[in-house]
Design a protein around this motif. Structure first.
Motif, PDB file in Angstrom:
ATOM      1  N   ALA A   1      -0.878  15.029   0.530  1.00 60.45           N
ATOM      2  CA  ALA A   1      -0.510  14.787   1.931  1.00 60.45           C
ATOM      3  C   ALA A   1      -1.516  13.853   2.600  1.00 60.45           C
ATOM      4  CB  ALA A   1      -0.431  16.111   2.688  1.00 60.45           C
ATOM      5  N   LEU A   2      -2.793  14.018   2.293  1.00 61.44           N
ATOM      6  CA  LEU A   2      -3.806  13.122   2.854  1.00 61.44           C
ATOM      7  C   LEU A   2      -3.647  11.697   2.316  1.00 61.44           C
ATOM      8  CD1 LEU A   2      -6.921  15.479   2.765  1.00 61.44           C
ATOM      9  CD2 LEU A   2      -5.602  14.762   4.768  1.00 61.44           C
ATOM     10  N   ILE A   3      -3.311  11.580   1.046  1.00 60.80           N
ATOM     11  CA  ILE A   3      -3.091  10.260   0.459  1.00 60.80           C
ATOM     12  C   ILE A   3      -1.873   9.589   1.101  1.00 60.80           C
ATOM     13  CG2 ILE A   3      -2.410   9.063  -1.669  1.00 60.80           C
ATOM     14  CD1 ILE A   3      -4.157  11.186  -3.151  1.00 60.80           C
ATOM     15  N   LEU A   4      -0.852  10.378   1.414  1.00 65.30           N
ATOM     16  CA  LEU A   4       0.365   9.831   2.010  1.00 65.30           C
ATOM     17  C   LEU A   4       0.145   9.316   3.436  1.00 65.30           C
ATOM     18  CD1 LEU A   4       3.098  12.231   0.653  1.00 65.30           C
ATOM     19  CD2 LEU A   4       2.668   9.849   0.006  1.00 65.30           C
ATOM     20  N   LEU A   5      -1.003   9.625   4.038  1.00 54.77           N
ATOM     21  CA  LEU A   5      -1.318   9.029   5.338  1.00 54.77           C
ATOM     22  C   LEU A   5      -1.365   7.508   5.244  1.00 54.77           C
ATOM     23  CD1 LEU A   5      -4.085  11.384   6.797  1.00 54.77           C
ATOM     24  CD2 LEU A   5      -1.736  11.103   7.604  1.00 54.77           C
ATOM     25  N   PHE A   6      -1.633   6.986   4.042  1.00 57.15           N
ATOM     26  CA  PHE A   6      -1.699   5.536   3.861  1.00 57.15           C
ATOM     27  C   PHE A   6      -0.318   4.883   3.889  1.00 57.15           C
ATOM     28  CE2 PHE A   6      -5.825   6.818   2.316  1.00 57.15           C
ATOM     29  CZ  PHE A   6      -6.637   5.872   2.904  1.00 57.15           C
ATOM     30  N   THR A   7       0.745   5.675   3.990  1.00 54.70           N
ATOM     31  CA  THR A   7       2.082   5.099   4.146  1.00 54.70           C
ATOM     32  C   THR A   7       2.425   4.883   5.615  1.00 54.70           C
ATOM     33  OG1 THR A   7       3.198   7.249   4.205  1.00 54.70           O
ATOM     34  CG2 THR A   7       2.894   6.214   2.035  1.00 54.70           C
TER      35      THR A   7
ATOM     36  N   ALA B   1      -2.657  24.496  -7.219  1.00 52.82           N
ATOM     37  CA  ALA B   1      -1.483  23.662  -6.962  1.00 52.82           C
ATOM     38  C   ALA B   1      -1.427  23.258  -5.488  1.00 52.82           C
ATOM     39  CB  ALA B   1      -0.211  24.401  -7.363  1.00 52.82           C
ATOM     40  N   LEU B   2      -1.746  24.178  -4.587  1.00 53.79           N
ATOM     41  CA  LEU B   2      -1.725  23.858  -3.151  1.00 53.79           C
ATOM     42  C   LEU B   2      -2.807  22.858  -2.768  1.00 53.79           C
ATOM     43  CD1 LEU B   2      -0.859  27.294  -1.525  1.00 53.79           C
ATOM     44  CD2 LEU B   2       0.604  25.273  -1.776  1.00 53.79           C
ATOM     45  N   ILE B   3      -3.942  22.918  -3.443  1.00 53.72           N
ATOM     46  CA  ILE B   3      -4.986  21.915  -3.199  1.00 53.72           C
ATOM     47  C   ILE B   3      -4.446  20.529  -3.543  1.00 53.72           C
ATOM     48  CG2 ILE B   3      -7.204  21.029  -4.039  1.00 53.72           C
ATOM     49  CD1 ILE B   3      -8.133  23.956  -4.217  1.00 53.72           C
TER      50      ILE B   3
ATOM     51  N   MET C   1       0.813  -1.200   0.000  1.00 49.84           N
ATOM     52  CA  MET C   1       0.000   0.000   0.000  1.00 49.84           C
ATOM     53  C   MET C   1       0.854   1.261   0.000  1.00 49.84           C
ATOM     54  SD  MET C   1      -3.313   1.159   2.224  1.00 49.84           S
ATOM     55  CE  MET C   1      -2.752   0.566   3.730  1.00 49.84           C
ATOM     56  N   PRO C   2       1.966   1.317   0.741  1.00 50.25           N
ATOM     57  CA  PRO C   2       2.755   2.558   0.715  1.00 50.25           C
ATOM     58  C   PRO C   2       3.244   2.931  -0.683  1.00 50.25           C
ATOM     59  CG  PRO C   2       3.413   1.247   2.586  1.00 50.25           C
ATOM     60  CD  PRO C   2       2.485   0.400   1.760  1.00 50.25           C
ATOM     61  N   ARG C   3       3.660   1.941  -1.456  1.00 52.43           N
ATOM     62  CA  ARG C   3       4.131   2.241  -2.809  1.00 52.43           C
ATOM     63  C   ARG C   3       3.026   2.826  -3.672  1.00 52.43           C
ATOM     64  NH1 ARG C   3       6.095  -3.425  -3.668  1.00 52.43           N
ATOM     65  NH2 ARG C   3       6.923  -3.680  -1.613  1.00 52.43           N
ATOM     66  N   ILE C   4       1.846   2.258  -3.565  1.00 58.06           N
ATOM     67  CA  ILE C   4       0.709   2.751  -4.342  1.00 58.06           C
ATOM     68  C   ILE C   4       0.350   4.164  -3.904  1.00 58.06           C
ATOM     69  CG2 ILE C   4      -1.754   2.405  -4.784  1.00 58.06           C
ATOM     70  CD1 ILE C   4      -1.190  -0.623  -4.567  1.00 58.06           C
ATOM     71  N   ALA C   5       0.360   4.424  -2.602  1.00 58.73           N
ATOM     72  CA  ALA C   5       0.022   5.753  -2.094  1.00 58.73           C
ATOM     73  C   ALA C   5       1.017   6.804  -2.586  1.00 58.73           C
ATOM     74  CB  ALA C   5      -0.021   5.738  -0.569  1.00 58.73           C
ATOM     75  N   ILE C   6       2.293   6.465  -2.621  1.00 63.58           N
ATOM     76  CA  ILE C   6       3.298   7.424  -3.096  1.00 63.58           C
ATOM     77  C   ILE C   6       3.081   7.750  -4.570  1.00 63.58           C
ATOM     78  CG2 ILE C   6       5.767   7.683  -3.578  1.00 63.58           C
ATOM     79  CD1 ILE C   6       6.245   6.107  -0.930  1.00 63.58           C
ATOM     80  N   VAL C   7       2.813   6.734  -5.377  1.00 60.39           N
ATOM     81  CA  VAL C   7       2.586   6.958  -6.804  1.00 60.39           C
ATOM     82  C   VAL C   7       1.331   7.797  -7.021  1.00 60.39           C
ATOM     83  CG1 VAL C   7       2.005   5.797  -8.981  1.00 60.39           C
ATOM     84  CG2 VAL C   7       3.836   4.906  -7.539  1.00 60.39           C
ATOM     85  N   VAL C   8       0.260   7.459  -6.319  1.00 62.14           N
ATOM     86  CA  VAL C   8      -0.994   8.197  -6.477  1.00 62.14           C
ATOM     87  C   VAL C   8      -0.814   9.655  -6.024  1.00 62.14           C
ATOM     88  CG1 VAL C   8      -3.371   8.379  -5.639  1.00 62.14           C
ATOM     89  CG2 VAL C   8      -2.466   6.173  -6.345  1.00 62.14           C
ATOM     90  N   ALA C   9      -0.115   9.887  -4.927  1.00 67.11           N
ATOM     91  CA  ALA C   9       0.123  11.248  -4.448  1.00 67.11           C
ATOM     92  C   ALA C   9       0.914  12.051  -5.475  1.00 67.11           C
ATOM     93  CB  ALA C   9       0.852  11.216  -3.109  1.00 67.11           C
TER      94      ALA C   9
END
Length: 156
Positions: free
Chosen positions: A49-55, A41-43, A1-9
């Motif tokens: 950052a919220l997606i990266l919570l899955f790491t 861009a900030l959004i 899951m962390p790898r997927i979250a990083i790519v999606v972010a």
């Protein structure tokens, strides 16, 4: 899951930055300024950052107990409260079993991790045998105080 979250972010940030840059190319008559582009861009950065919570999910097993960190916080469950860990048939993550039919999801052990999830469950069981005061090397995990035996907590 962390790898997927990083790519999606990374994809989310790239999309937002691309659209922010393309907002200047418009013949619609709408005035779009630099602050609008920056805001878009900030959004994307906030969403990433919220997606990266899955790491963040972690499972730590040691002498003092079992530490479960899911998306936001970490909790330590002492061994006298732990009844085992199971993987429900229709669940997407493992569960740490507690007294009184309570459970805590363990997002660090996911169904789509397949072989890694099996290895994590096996490692948990080995460490449980080692550190749990009521389960010895010759004990199958069952006791007279309730669930925790083979079959009731997902052990096979």
């Amino acid at each position: 899951m962390p790898r997927i979250a990083i790519v999606v972010a990374a994809v989310v940030v790239a999309i937002h930055i691309t659209f922010a840059a393309l907002l200047t190319i418009s013949d619609t008559g709408v005035e779009i300024g630099g602050s609008d582009q920056l805001g878009l861009a900030l959004i994307g950065v906030v969403e990433a950052a919220l997606i990266l919570l899955f790491t963040r999910p972690r499972l730590r097993v040691g002498r003092t107990g079992v530490g479960v960190r899911n998306l936001t916080g970490e909790r330590l469950f002492e061994w006298d409260r732990v009844r085992g860990m199971t993987y429900p048939d229709k669940g997407f993550s493992a569960r740490l079993l507690l007294p009184d039919d309570e459970h805590v999801p363990v997002l660090a052990v996911q169904a789509w991790d397949s072989d890694r999830a099996v290895a994590a469950m096996n490692a948990f069981r080995e460490l449980e045998q080692r550190y749990h005061p009521h389960i010895g090397p010759d004990d199958n995990g069952s006791d007279d105080n309730g669930p925790g035996g083979t079959g009731q907590d997902g052990r096979s």
